[in-house]
Every structure is written in C-alpha cells, then in structure tokens.
Design a protein around this motif. Structure first.
Motif, PDB file in Angstrom:
ATOM      1  N   LEU A  39       0.725   2.453  -9.907  1.00  0.00           N
ATOM      2  CA  LEU A  39       2.023   2.640  -9.261  1.00  0.00           C
ATOM      3  C   LEU A  39       1.736   2.877  -7.790  1.00  0.00           C
ATOM      4  O   LEU A  39       1.133   3.901  -7.425  1.00  0.00           O
ATOM      5  N   TYR A  41       3.071   3.514  -4.044  1.00  0.00           N
ATOM      6  CA  TYR A  41       4.248   4.154  -3.466  1.00  0.00           C
ATOM      7  C   TYR A  41       3.949   4.546  -2.027  1.00  0.00           C
ATOM      8  O   TYR A  41       2.835   4.988  -1.713  1.00  0.00           O
ATOM      9  N   TRP A  65       5.148  -1.380  -9.494  1.00  0.00           N
ATOM     10  CA  TRP A  65       4.351  -1.182 -10.703  1.00  0.00           C
ATOM     11  C   TRP A  65       3.477  -2.416 -10.890  1.00  0.00           C
ATOM     12  O   TRP A  65       3.976  -3.534 -10.935  1.00  0.00           O
ATOM     13  N   LEU A 138       7.954   7.927 -15.733  1.00  0.00           N
ATOM     14  CA  LEU A 138       7.623   6.500 -15.772  1.00  0.00           C
ATOM     15  C   LEU A 138       8.478   5.765 -16.801  1.00  0.00           C
ATOM     16  O   LEU A 138       8.828   4.599 -16.614  1.00  0.00           O
TER      17      LEU A 138
END
Length: 262
Positions: A39, A41, A65, A138
């Motif tokens: 993931l 970010y 993702w 998630l």
C-alpha cells in the motif's frame, strides 16, 4: 539480511518511508516482493504509479494498492512524503489488479504509526492488536477512478503517449490522430476494446489526472483550465466535481496525519 527474508518470523506488516524533494528523481522501476502486497501512500504531494497496463495518479489522502509481484515505476509531483506498508500476502487475500483507494483518517494514522515502529510482529501483543486494526481498515478500502488504462495496440499506444505528453492543449486531436496513423473511428474501436472506455472518456480522464499533478505542483485552477482547453475555470471545476465529487480546493484539503519525527 533483506527485510523480506526472515526465517521463522512472525512479522506480518513492514513499512518504509522516504521524502522526495521537488525535482528529485524518482526511483527506477520497482519489483514488488512475491510474498508481500504493498500500500503506497503519500502524506503530502502527488505521485503517479505506472505499470505495463496503466497509470494511477495518487493525490494526498489516497493510496495505491499493488498486489504482490507487480512491477511499477513512480513519478513525483512536487514534494512527496512517501509512506508504504508491506502486507504479508499469505495473511491477506487481495485483488490481483492495482487500484487507487481512499485512505481513511484512521488508516493514515496507522500507516504513520507503523512507519515509526518499522515492522509489526504478531508475537508482540500490542503490535498484534495494531495488525488486526490495519487488516480491518484494509477490508473497507474503496477504490476511486484515478486509473488511466493504456491500450496495447501499437498505434493506439503511440496516440496515448502523444496525449500524455501534451500538457498545454496546443496539439489538436486531428494532429495526434495523423501522427499515430489512425482514424478517429479506428481509435474509438481500439480504445473501447482495450481500455473499456470511449476515446472521449479516456481523454477526459487523462486531462483530469494531468490536472491533479499540476494542482499538486501549485498551479492555479484558471491556468490549468485554459491550457487544457476549457472555456473557463468554472467549466473545469464542474468537470472535476462531476468526476471526483468535490471541487479542486476541497479535494486537496485534508488534515495531515501526525508525523512526529518522520
């Protein structure tokens, strides 16, 4: 020893954080570890993730993702504070395709917390509880339409590359068609078959993603709107709201997570 090779480990989630200054080169093409989902970010700034199948623009408060094993390349817009989670694949079943997802305020704080710790070990009670909460977050991730699928047909891919490099609206559609050697009708057919989007939808999405990168770099809405071919800033804002549900100003207004020493 690599962080991805740890015999008899009870570590289920790992993390990585780095800040790219404006203009700093992005890393080369990366290969996701076979046993770990990712993931990606950014607590601030906008990044673009490229794979062989498409591009995903990731503004602040969104993430991308990436299933285990995917090859990808990152491109940064402005200063980008990158924070990543690696999730042990055998502990979490996931979609096989990349997607941009909304990151909840709680998950943002969990990402930052995990980056401060470094890795989460299920053998430690406090960290086991953090792992469970991250898995819960998630499980409720929702995707957003920030993907630009790429056609595989050679001439259509040439057209897509021309459109991606055309950031000022100066190159007419007819000229891009001529350079790619395709008629509008043929291109429409190829794009519908290979991207599941009409040519018009694809071009609007391409403009939207281009605008997100430029907004992140500090350009004004008016400048972007006029250069992308909109008659006014209000017309551009209407398109933006229609696609993403908010005005550009509201879209980039998000309370940053508590980064402490990151």
């Amino acid at each position: 020893m690599s962080i991805f090779r740890h015999p008899d480990s009870t570590i289920q989630i790992r993390s990585f954080g780095v800040t790219f200054r404006s203009g700093q080169p992005a890393p080369p093409i990366l290969q996701g570890a076979a046993d770990w989902h990712q993931l990606i970010y950014a607590t601030r700034g906008v990044m673009t993730v490229y794979t062989d199948d498409g591009a995903w623009v990731v503004p602040p408060h969104r993430g991308v993702w990436i299933p285990a094993g995917f090859r990808y390349r990152l491109e940064m817009s402005g200063e980008v504070a990158l924070r990543m989670l690696y999730v042990l694949a055998r502990k979490r079943r996931a979609a096989r395709l990349c997607s941009v997802v909304n990151v909840t305020p709680l998950l943002r704080e969990l990402i930052v917390r995990t980056n401060l710790i470094g890795a989460l070990d299920s053998g430690i009670p406090e960290q086991r509880r953090l792992i469970a909460v991250i898995y819960d977050e998630l499980n409720v991730l929702t995707s957003v339409p920030l993907q630009l699928p790429l056609p595989q047909n050679r001439r259509a891919a040439q057209f897509a590359a021309l459109a991606a490099s055309e950031t000022t609206g100066e190159l007419p559609l007819k000229e891009m068609l001529r350079r790619s050697g395709l008629s509008r009708r043929s291109l429409e057919r190829i794009f519908r078959a290979e991207t599941a989007m009409s040519l018009g939808q694809w071009l609007r999405r391409q403009k939207l993603l281009n605008a997100l990168r430029r907004l992140a770099a500090g350009e004004s809405v008016k400048t972007i709107a006029l250069e992308l071919g909109y008659n006014s800033a209000s017309a551009f804002v209407a398109m933006f709201r229609r696609e993403l549900g908010q005005t550009p100003k509201r879209y980039f207004e998000v309370m940053p997570p508590t980064e402490q020493s990151l």
